[in-house]
Design a protein around this motif. Structure first.
Motif, short mmCIF file in Angstrom:
data_model
loop_
_atom_site.label_atom_id
_atom_site.label_comp_id
_atom_site.label_asym_id
_atom_site.label_seq_id
_atom_site.Cartn_x
_atom_site.Cartn_y
_atom_site.Cartn_z
N TYR A 1 -0.86 -4.98 13.85
CA TYR A 1 -0.83 -4.44 12.61
C TYR A 1 0.54 -3.82 12.28
O TYR A 1 0.82 -2.52 13.96
CB TYR A 1 -1.48 -3.46 12.51
N SER A 2 1.51 -3.49 12.12
CA SER A 2 2.70 -3.08 11.86
C SER A 2 3.54 -2.80 10.86
O SER A 2 3.16 -1.93 10.25
CB SER A 2 3.83 -4.56 12.22
N GLY B 1 9.67 -1.37 2.28
CA GLY B 1 9.69 -0.14 1.96
C GLY B 1 7.90 0.29 3.19
O GLY B 1 7.41 -1.09 3.35
N PRO B 2 7.30 0.94 1.64
CA PRO B 2 5.99 0.78 2.97
C PRO B 2 5.14 -0.21 2.32
O PRO B 2 4.91 -0.18 1.21
CB PRO B 2 5.56 2.37 2.43
N HIS B 3 4.84 -0.70 3.60
CA HIS B 3 3.88 -1.58 3.45
C HIS B 3 2.82 -2.43 4.64
O HIS B 3 3.26 -1.45 6.13
CB HIS B 3 3.88 -3.26 2.94
N LEU B 4 2.35 -2.78 4.98
CA LEU B 4 1.16 -3.90 6.35
C LEU B 4 1.81 -4.84 6.78
O LEU B 4 1.07 -5.61 5.74
CB LEU B 4 -0.68 -3.15 6.17
N ALA C 1 0.91 -1.41 0.25
CA ALA C 1 -0.35 -0.01 0.31
C ALA C 1 0.55 1.28 0.18
O ALA C 1 2.00 1.00 0.43
CB ALA C 1 -0.82 -0.02 0.97
N HIS C 2 0.08 2.32 -0.45
CA HIS C 2 0.74 4.04 -0.81
C HIS C 2 1.44 4.03 0.63
O HIS C 2 0.33 3.81 1.75
CB HIS C 2 0.57 4.60 -1.45
N TRP C 3 2.05 4.79 1.09
CA TRP C 3 2.69 5.60 2.69
C TRP C 3 1.83 6.27 2.82
O TRP C 3 0.77 6.85 1.90
CB TRP C 3 3.77 6.92 2.09
#
Length: 479
Positions: free
Chosen positions: A399-400, A430-433, A360-362
């Motif tokens: 959720y990290s 990179g940005p992710h959950l 997902a996007h930042w």
């Protein structure tokens, strides 16, 4: 007509022509007298001249008897005097081009005595509306009351109505003697301090005194039932359900079924709404208390609002809380890494991947996958910024790698409620959950988790819940 001894000696008598008269003479002979002569035949014969004379005689008779063409003589109206003309003008409607002035003009006579100044009005009666942000003292001062009088009346009303006056309330004020300038004494005022109370402030010998007038209020809930028909929302509105109550009803059902596709036209809705009716006729609807749906060919729903853990929740008739078929995705994005053994992209050795990753996007919003309580919210080593939720029944979600946390530790969150934003904190490329699910402390595949129904109430609380439900269902339709 045929007559005679026989057909051979018969004599034929013809019917007389139009305009002729037959007169019998001596019983056997008839002489015809012409009344109508055809002037187009037998010109200038004796019969023709007799017909022309008859026509001229008739025309002359008509001309002699006809009235003349001169105007008929009429009476002349009497001339209108000055007084009559004035009365006519007063009673008539004047045209627009003259200003439409009607009515008698009032002018002073010799009996009028001029005054040096206008007399003082002993009392002034008026109405004022209490608007949002107003205070009673300010409203009374704007109406013309003295500041000390307005403050005294405001203190009395504040003691009678500690919760304040609702915007839109009308206040009837009677002001008396003028003190100085334009301010006056308060003689009397009355207003509705609430649905169940009316207050009046009256001037007595010792000053202003307040009188409470209680109003009987019936708090029996209002029950509304009906058929879904072409659309559930519009069927609710047509049945008299308010916009807010209809929205709450749909939200309650949405936790159980897909309202858009799983409700049929023959299903019947059933609502119980808090309601207060004053003896004076006012009606104030309240919150939605019960939401039911009688379904055709499927299981029915009976949901009632009940406080659980300090929060109002929709519970089923059995005392079971809002059920879902499973957890929802915590973020909008595709799954980039699944559950199981994999090579860590940074540490470069095989290790168990205890959750799933969403690309997902930042700054993308992260929501709670299900109802729960925040166990921890903050830094968690390689997980970076992390939120940990407990959902009951031994289920915990994490959720990290968040960029920012919104839900504080200890708070209660609902399914779909915002808890933070996507980032790349901790050990992240990179940005992710990174999303994990634990059951009794053991990590499980988040894609296979389903909630089982469990009773949230027990003992005395469950009995109180069921008594309240029976009371609501005993309310008749319409109140």
């Amino acid at each position: 007509m045929v007559s005679g001894a026989g057909m051979g000696g018969a004599a034929v008598l013809r019917a007389p022509a139009f305009g002729t008269r037959t007169r019998p003479l001596q019983g056997r002979r008839a002489t015809d007298i012409d009344l109508v002569v055809d002037l187009g035949s037998n010109l200038f014969s004796r019969r023709w001249w007799r017909g022309l004379g008859t026509l001229l005689l008739l025309c002359g008779t008509v001309a002699f008897l006809a009235p003349g063409f001169e105007p008929l003589a009429g009476g002349t109206p009497a001339p209108m005097g000055e007084v009559e003309a004035e009365q006519m003008e007063a009673l008539a409607i004047a045209p627009l081009n003259t200003g439409s002035q009607t009515g008698l003009r009032m002018a002073e006579t010799a009996a009028v005595e001029p005054l040096s100044q206008a007399p003082e009005r002993p009392t002034v009666e008026l109405f004022a509306t209490f608007n949002r942000g107003d205070s009673v003292a300010d409203l009374l001062q704007r109406a013309g009351a003295a500041s000390n009088e307005a403050a005294a009346a405001a203190r009395l009303i504040a003691r009678a109505a500690p919760s304040g006056i609702s915007p839109g309330t009308t206040i009837a004020v009677t002001l008396g003697q003028r003190l100085d300038g334009s301010s006056r004494l308060i003689e009397r005022l009355s207003l509705r301090a609430g649905l169940a109370l009316k207050v009046t402030v009256q001037r007595c010998a010792g000053g202003l005194e307040l009188t409470r007038i209680p109003i009987a209020v019936d708090t029996t809930p209002l029950r509304i039932r009906g058929r879904v028909g072409d659309g559930l929302y519009w069927a609710l509105r047509a049945a008299g359900v308010s916009q807010g109550a209809a929205a709450d009803y749909l939200k309650a059902l949405a936790g159980q079924i897909d309202v858009g596709s799983e409700v049929s036209p023959d299903d019947k809705f059933d609502l119980v709404i808090a309601n207060s009716r004053a003896a004076t006729g006012e009606n104030v609807p309240g919150a939605l208390l019960y939401a039911g749906l009688d379904r055709v060919g499927a299981s029915d729903f009976q949901l009632m609002r009940w406080p659980v853990g300090g929060r109002m929740q929709w519970l089923e008739a059995s005392g079971v809380g809002r059920q879902t078929s499973g957890m929802i995705y915590p973020v909008q994005g595709r799954i980039t890494s699944g559950f199981g053994l994999r090579v860590h992209p940074i540490l470069r050795f095989a290790r168990m991947h205890k959750g799933i990753d969403f690309g997902a996007h930042w700054g993308s919003p992260i929501v709670a996958a299900a109802d729960g309580q925040v166990l921890r919210a903050g830094w968690a080593g390689g997980y970076g910024q992390q939120v940990r939720l407990a959902h009951g029944g031994g289920i915990v979600t994490t959720y990290s790698h968040m960029s920012r946390i919104v839900a504080p530790a200890g708070s209660i969150v609902r399914q779909g409620e915002l808890i933070g934003y996507v980032g790349s904190t901790g050990l992240s490329t990179g940005p992710h959950l990174h999303y994990e699910v634990y059951r009794d402390g053991v990590p499980v595949n988040p894609l296979g988790v389903r909630f089982a129904s469990r009773a949230q109430l027990e003992g005395a609380e469950l009995e109180a819940f069921r008594n309240r439900l029976r009371a609501l269902l005993s309310v008749g339709v319409g109140g």
